[in-house]
Design a protein around this motif. Structure first.
Motif, PDB file in Angstrom:
ATOM      1  N   GLN A 168      11.570   3.752   0.444  1.00 48.59           N
ATOM      2  CA  GLN A 168      10.898   3.850   1.739  1.00 48.59           C
ATOM      3  C   GLN A 168      10.781   5.296   2.240  1.00 48.59           C
ATOM      4  N   TYR A 169      11.060   6.240   1.379  1.00 47.99           N
ATOM      5  CA  TYR A 169      10.927   7.651   1.745  1.00 47.99           C
ATOM      6  C   TYR A 169       9.484   7.955   2.157  1.00 47.99           C
ATOM      7  N   ALA A 170       9.331   8.558   3.335  1.00 54.74           N
ATOM      8  CA  ALA A 170       8.021   8.938   3.889  1.00 54.74           C
ATOM      9  C   ALA A 170       7.112   7.737   4.138  1.00 54.74           C
ATOM     10  N   ARG A 171       7.694   6.544   4.195  1.00 51.87           N
ATOM     11  CA  ARG A 171       6.883   5.348   4.404  1.00 51.87           C
ATOM     12  C   ARG A 171       7.139   4.686   5.749  1.00 51.87           C
ATOM     13  N   ILE A 172       8.215   5.102   6.437  1.00 54.23           N
ATOM     14  CA  ILE A 172       8.538   4.532   7.740  1.00 54.23           C
ATOM     15  C   ILE A 172       8.896   5.650   8.713  1.00 54.23           C
ATOM     16  N   VAL A 173       8.901   5.314  10.005  1.00 55.57           N
ATOM     17  CA  VAL A 173       9.184   6.280  11.057  1.00 55.57           C
ATOM     18  C   VAL A 173      10.607   6.071  11.570  1.00 55.57           C
ATOM     19  N   ALA A 174      11.435   7.107  11.482  1.00 55.99           N
ATOM     20  CA  ALA A 174      12.799   7.051  12.006  1.00 55.99           C
ATOM     21  C   ALA A 174      12.789   7.338  13.515  1.00 55.99           C
TER      22      ALA A 174
ATOM     23  N   ALA B 278      17.523  -2.002   6.162  1.00 56.40           N
ATOM     24  CA  ALA B 278      16.891  -1.750   4.870  1.00 56.40           C
ATOM     25  C   ALA B 278      16.572  -3.083   4.194  1.00 56.40           C
ATOM     26  N   PRO B 279      15.447  -3.146   3.479  1.00 56.10           N
ATOM     27  CA  PRO B 279      14.540  -2.052   3.102  1.00 56.10           C
ATOM     28  C   PRO B 279      13.426  -1.771   4.101  1.00 56.10           C
ATOM     29  N   TRP B 280      13.614  -2.144   5.369  1.00 47.91           N
ATOM     30  CA  TRP B 280      12.698  -1.734   6.441  1.00 47.91           C
ATOM     31  C   TRP B 280      11.249  -2.193   6.217  1.00 47.91           C
ATOM     32  N   ASN B 281      11.073  -3.429   5.727  1.00 50.12           N
ATOM     33  CA  ASN B 281       9.713  -3.905   5.477  1.00 50.12           C
ATOM     34  C   ASN B 281       9.597  -5.385   5.811  1.00 50.12           C
ATOM     35  N   SER B 282       8.631  -6.074   5.216  1.00 47.24           N
ATOM     36  CA  SER B 282       8.395  -7.480   5.544  1.00 47.24           C
ATOM     37  C   SER B 282       9.355  -8.434   4.855  1.00 47.24           C
TER      38      SER B 282
ATOM     39  N   GLU C 291       0.830  -1.196   0.000  1.00 46.32           N
ATOM     40  CA  GLU C 291       0.000   0.000   0.000  1.00 46.32           C
ATOM     41  C   GLU C 291       0.869   1.251   0.000  1.00 46.32           C
ATOM     42  N   HIS C 292       0.275   2.363  -0.355  1.00 47.54           N
ATOM     43  CA  HIS C 292       1.000   3.624  -0.389  1.00 47.54           C
ATOM     44  C   HIS C 292       0.924   4.311   0.972  1.00 47.54           C
ATOM     45  N   GLY C 293       1.833   5.230   1.201  1.00 50.43           N
ATOM     46  CA  GLY C 293       1.798   6.024   2.420  1.00 50.43           C
ATOM     47  C   GLY C 293       2.589   5.424   3.564  1.00 50.43           C
ATOM     48  N   LEU C 294       2.488   6.062   4.713  1.00 54.41           N
ATOM     49  CA  LEU C 294       3.257   5.688   5.890  1.00 54.41           C
ATOM     50  C   LEU C 294       2.772   4.380   6.498  1.00 54.41           C
ATOM     51  N   ARG C 295       3.722   3.513   6.869  1.00 56.18           N
ATOM     52  CA  ARG C 295       3.426   2.308   7.632  1.00 56.18           C
ATOM     53  C   ARG C 295       3.961   2.522   9.038  1.00 56.18           C
ATOM     54  N   ALA C 296       3.083   2.679  10.006  1.00 58.17           N
ATOM     55  CA  ALA C 296       3.529   2.943  11.371  1.00 58.17           C
ATOM     56  C   ALA C 296       3.432   1.718  12.263  1.00 58.17           C
ATOM     57  N   ALA C 297       2.443   0.855  12.015  1.00 59.72           N
ATOM     58  CA  ALA C 297       2.144  -0.210  12.975  1.00 59.72           C
ATOM     59  C   ALA C 297       2.610  -1.594  12.564  1.00 59.72           C
TER      60      ALA C 297
ATOM     61  N   MET D 280       4.793  -4.246   9.480  1.00 62.06           N
ATOM     62  CA  MET D 280       5.746  -4.383   8.369  1.00 62.06           C
ATOM     63  C   MET D 280       6.700  -3.205   8.303  1.00 62.06           C
ATOM     64  N   ALA D 281       7.132  -2.735   9.459  1.00 59.29           N
ATOM     65  CA  ALA D 281       7.996  -1.554   9.523  1.00 59.29           C
ATOM     66  C   ALA D 281       8.736  -1.542  10.852  1.00 59.29           C
ATOM     67  N   PRO D 282       9.815  -0.780  10.949  1.00 60.99           N
ATOM     68  CA  PRO D 282      10.582  -0.720  12.203  1.00 60.99           C
ATOM     69  C   PRO D 282       9.748  -0.330  13.421  1.00 60.99           C
ATOM     70  N   SER D 283       8.750   0.525  13.213  1.00 62.75           N
ATOM     71  CA  SER D 283       7.967   1.030  14.347  1.00 62.75           C
ATOM     72  C   SER D 283       6.904   0.060  14.841  1.00 62.75           C
ATOM     73  N   PHE D 284       6.888  -1.157  14.315  1.00 63.48           N
ATOM     74  CA  PHE D 284       5.981  -2.190  14.810  1.00 63.48           C
ATOM     75  C   PHE D 284       6.025  -2.292  16.338  1.00 63.48           C
ATOM     76  N   LEU D 285       7.221  -2.308  16.897  1.00 62.42           N
ATOM     77  CA  LEU D 285       7.359  -2.494  18.345  1.00 62.42           C
ATOM     78  C   LEU D 285       6.994  -1.245  19.151  1.00 62.42           C
ATOM     79  N   PRO D 286       7.535  -0.061  18.853  1.00 67.07           N
ATOM     80  CA  PRO D 286       7.115   1.114  19.625  1.00 67.07           C
ATOM     81  C   PRO D 286       5.645   1.471  19.424  1.00 67.07           C
ATOM     82  N   TRP D 287       5.094   1.259  18.222  1.00 63.96           N
ATOM     83  CA  TRP D 287       3.675   1.567  17.999  1.00 63.96           C
ATOM     84  C   TRP D 287       2.796   0.716  18.907  1.00 63.96           C
ATOM     85  N   HIS D 288       3.068  -0.575  18.949  1.00 60.73           N
ATOM     86  CA  HIS D 288       2.246  -1.444  19.797  1.00 60.73           C
ATOM     87  C   HIS D 288       2.547  -1.246  21.280  1.00 60.73           C
ATOM     88  N   ARG D 289       3.738  -0.813  21.606  1.00 59.91           N
ATOM     89  CA  ARG D 289       4.032  -0.481  23.010  1.00 59.91           C
ATOM     90  C   ARG D 289       3.139   0.664  23.468  1.00 59.91           C
TER      91      ARG D 289
END
Length: 288
Positions: free
Chosen positions: A257-263, A171-175, A48-54, A56-65
């Motif tokens: 992954q520009y604008a698609r993940i949270v640093a 990288a590539p910071w996804n699944s 899908e397009h856009g930001l992945r916060a929760a 298939m992305a690095p922020s999986f863990l902090p988002w659910h925390r």
């Protein structure tokens, strides 16, 4: 003072009763549906397009925390003694062990339609109607272990496979990432079927029913499962003390992954908080 999250299998009868009562009260007040809606909203995938916060992305863990903390705060507004317990699926591995007891989450779904008919969240009790979801079902369903295509829960060695990786993510910071703690724990793998699901993902598949898909929050075991996942992040941090959340800086404009993940220092939606701020929450809670 930090409060304590306990192993669901070690809760006293009183602790189980108070947790269930608080959860049912959050549901009665209408607050619970907001958690379901939020998880559906942020259930976005690689394709899908856009930001992945929760996912298939690095922020999986902090988002659910942070998601867990929001639910826990709602519970503690009802009963300040309550915390979210965790389900150790490397130890409690049967369909009748914790948390599948009549006084906690109830048991498996019946064969005909997988409807859960035991415990406080059974449809016939009238306290847990499914009003927000991605299907028309109004009752909680489970298919523990998958009767038609059996699947096993992850083992201690499979969890250790993730914990021993010294790099948080890459990288590539996804699944598709073959290395890194985050994806090994989240559990996206190659191939098809059961062998492609690891750790967190395989547990969702093992439980089956309502917990599959964006509306997975409708099964209260979601919280116990993710509390155990959160505990693994804590254990990984203790083992790899110099390791940090990655990426430290956002991908450039020429990166897919520009604008698609949270640093690390970027705001994690929908909250005004960064992954960096969620790496250490020892002042809020600890694990028994």
């Amino acid at each position: 003072m930090a409060y304590v999250r306990k192993d669901a299998g070690m809760l006293t009868k009183t602790e189980r009763r108070r947790f269930v009562r608080a959860l049912l009260e959050v549901k009665r007040r209408g607050e619970y549906e907001e958690f379901v809606r939020m998880h559906i909203e942020y259930f976005s995938a690689d394709g899908e397009h856009g930001l992945r916060a929760a996912h298939m992305a690095p922020s999986f863990l902090p988002w659910h925390r942070r998601f867990l903390l929001e639910l826990e705060r709602a519970l503690r507004r009802v009963d300040s003694s309550v915390t979210v317990p965790y389900w150790d699926w490397t130890r409690d591995r049967t369909t009748t062990s914790a948390p599948w007891t009549a006084d906690l989450l109830g048991g498996n779904g019946r064969r005909s339609d997988h409807q859960v008919t035991t415990g406080p969240f059974a449809h016939r009790e009238g306290d847990w109607p499914i009003t927000t979801g991605v299907t028309d079902l109004k009752f909680l369903t489970r298919d523990l272990g998958r009767r038609r295509a059996r699947i096993d829960l992850p083992t201690k060695s499979e969890l250790e496979w993730a914990l021993k990786d010294p790099v948080y993510d890459m990288a590539p910071w996804n699944s598709t990432v073959p290395r890194g703690f985050r994806n090994k724990l989240e559990g996206w793998g190659g191939g098809r079927g059961a062998t492609s699901w690891h750790n967190h993902n395989r547990v969702h598949r093992w439980v089956g029913g309502t917990i599959l898909g964006g509306a997975s929050v409708n099964d209260p075991v979601f919280w116990l499962h993710h509390a155990f996942v959160d505990l693994q992040w804590h254990r990984w941090q203790l083992r790899h003390r110099r390791a940090r959340y990655l990426p430290a800086t956002p991908p450039g404009q020429d990166d897919e992954q520009y604008a698609r993940i949270v640093a690390r220092h970027q705001t994690l939606p929908p909250w005004d908080v960064t992954p960096d701020e969620l790496e250490d929450v020892s002042h809020i809670y600890r694990y028994a």
